[in-house]
Design an enzyme around this catalytic site. Sequence first.
Site, PDB file in Angstrom:
ATOM      1  N   LYS A 156       0.845  -1.193   0.000  1.00  0.00           N
ATOM      2  CA  LYS A 156       0.000   0.000   0.000  1.00  0.00           C
ATOM      3  C   LYS A 156       0.883   1.247   0.000  1.00  0.00           C
ATOM      4  CE  LYS A 156      -3.762  -2.569   0.660  1.00  0.00           C
ATOM      5  NZ  LYS A 156      -4.872  -2.685  -0.282  1.00  0.00           N
ATOM      6  N   HIS A 172      -6.520 -13.325  -7.780  1.00  0.00           N
ATOM      7  CA  HIS A 172      -7.363 -12.331  -7.106  1.00  0.00           C
ATOM      8  C   HIS A 172      -8.751 -12.382  -7.718  1.00  0.00           C
ATOM      9  CE1 HIS A 172      -8.879  -8.594  -5.431  1.00  0.00           C
ATOM     10  NE2 HIS A 172      -7.841  -8.585  -4.617  1.00  0.00           N
TER      11      HIS A 172
END
Length: 475
Positions: free
Chosen positions: A175, A294
């Site tokens: 992140k 994902h």
Amino acid sequence: MSPKTETKASVGFKAGVKDYRLTYYTPEYETLATDILAAFRVTPQPGVPPEEAGAAVAAESSTGTWTTVWTDGLTSLDRYKGRCYHIEPVAGEENQYIAYVAYPLDLFEEGSVTNMFTSIVGNVFGFKALRALRLEDLRIPPAYSKTFQGPPHGIQVERDKLNKYGRPLLGCTIKPKLGLSAKNYGRAVYECLRGGLDFTKDDENVNSQPFMRWRDRFLFCAEAIYKAQAETGEIKGHYLNATAGTSEEMMKRAVCARELGVPIVMHDYLTGGFTANTSLAHYCRDNGLLLHIHRAMHAVIDRQRNHGIHFRVLAKALRMSGGDHIHAGTVVGKLEGERDVTLGFVDLLRDDFIEKDRSRGIYFTQDWVSMPGVLPVASGGIHVWHMPALTEIFGDDSVLQFGGGTLGHPWGNAPGAVANRVALEACVQARNEGRDLAREGNEVIREASKWSPELAAACEVWKEIKFEFEAMDVL
């Protein structure tokens, strides 16, 4: 509405429109071991009988159309048609039913999830006679599942490649997900891996944007992996997202990852598509790469209780198409996932043979016939206080992935990784000693934090963070 179909030329062609149920509702039918079975949650329009609604689903997802056609006489519809063989009301719901449909195996191309879904859910969901329709589950017969490669490697081969046993694997999504330069991104990867994580991860929408082109990211991440491995003596990995605008570009990125010698790549299997995913899975097996999956976009398809496709179906499809990891919710974090439902599809991902169990949403017994299993990934809004529950819920064969729960540590990325590794090791040791993590988990974390200042700092930062919202999709 649809025809009553006669398949003998001697009968002659009779034009017209007749009820679907005259041909496609067959309660006397005994399913075959080779049939693909589907359980649909059907909400008919007012005035449409449930038998007609169930038969309409069977017809429109197999051989039927809205009127009699003369070419029906040129084939055997008894051989090829889908059949609604059972209907039951949904308890507690008005005018809602579970319709069970059997499809002959010859309707489907071997080894093609794309074709299977195009047939079963490709057109019928827009049918006007239905207010809503949801595919709850599929039974994939061994005769069909054996036409698929499945996961590139599977759980045991992955553990052997990584030389890591007896505990869940630890990961972290880097992140902020967008905006970092490739060099700063690689630095974050290195710090997390050096601190004790097994994997770091590209977020699902990290592809090849102007601020960080894919090749630059791959190179800096490979450098980070090798440096962290040299310092820790452990095998490390980073999920390099190969998802791209074309299948050719996706494969080019996977080839680059292989040439760099990294252990794992990643794909967004729903946005990228099943055809591309299956191609990538075959490449990964042939070239020794693990494949992380994902599920970006899944909630658009599976979150509404009455319409769409349940994730357990998407999970089965992924196991056939191919992937070694897939995101599966957390139960305790920020993302949707009720416990019994989640554990139901986690078993469908990992186990060889799964018994029918309606208490966990499993409508059919599923036999995968030794197809390799897929590691479920718990990711989304989790931190060190969740570690006991995650260890207890998912067990050893899982990946626990902390993004903000690593990079949000007040002392930095590496201390965040240390905190998570210490918490995990403490929980695994406590479990192995026979302690009840569901009841004693917080105490286990407090005891471990006395010997780890990094864990103590993490415990203080996230002691009040909870995501307590009722799940939308419950049994």
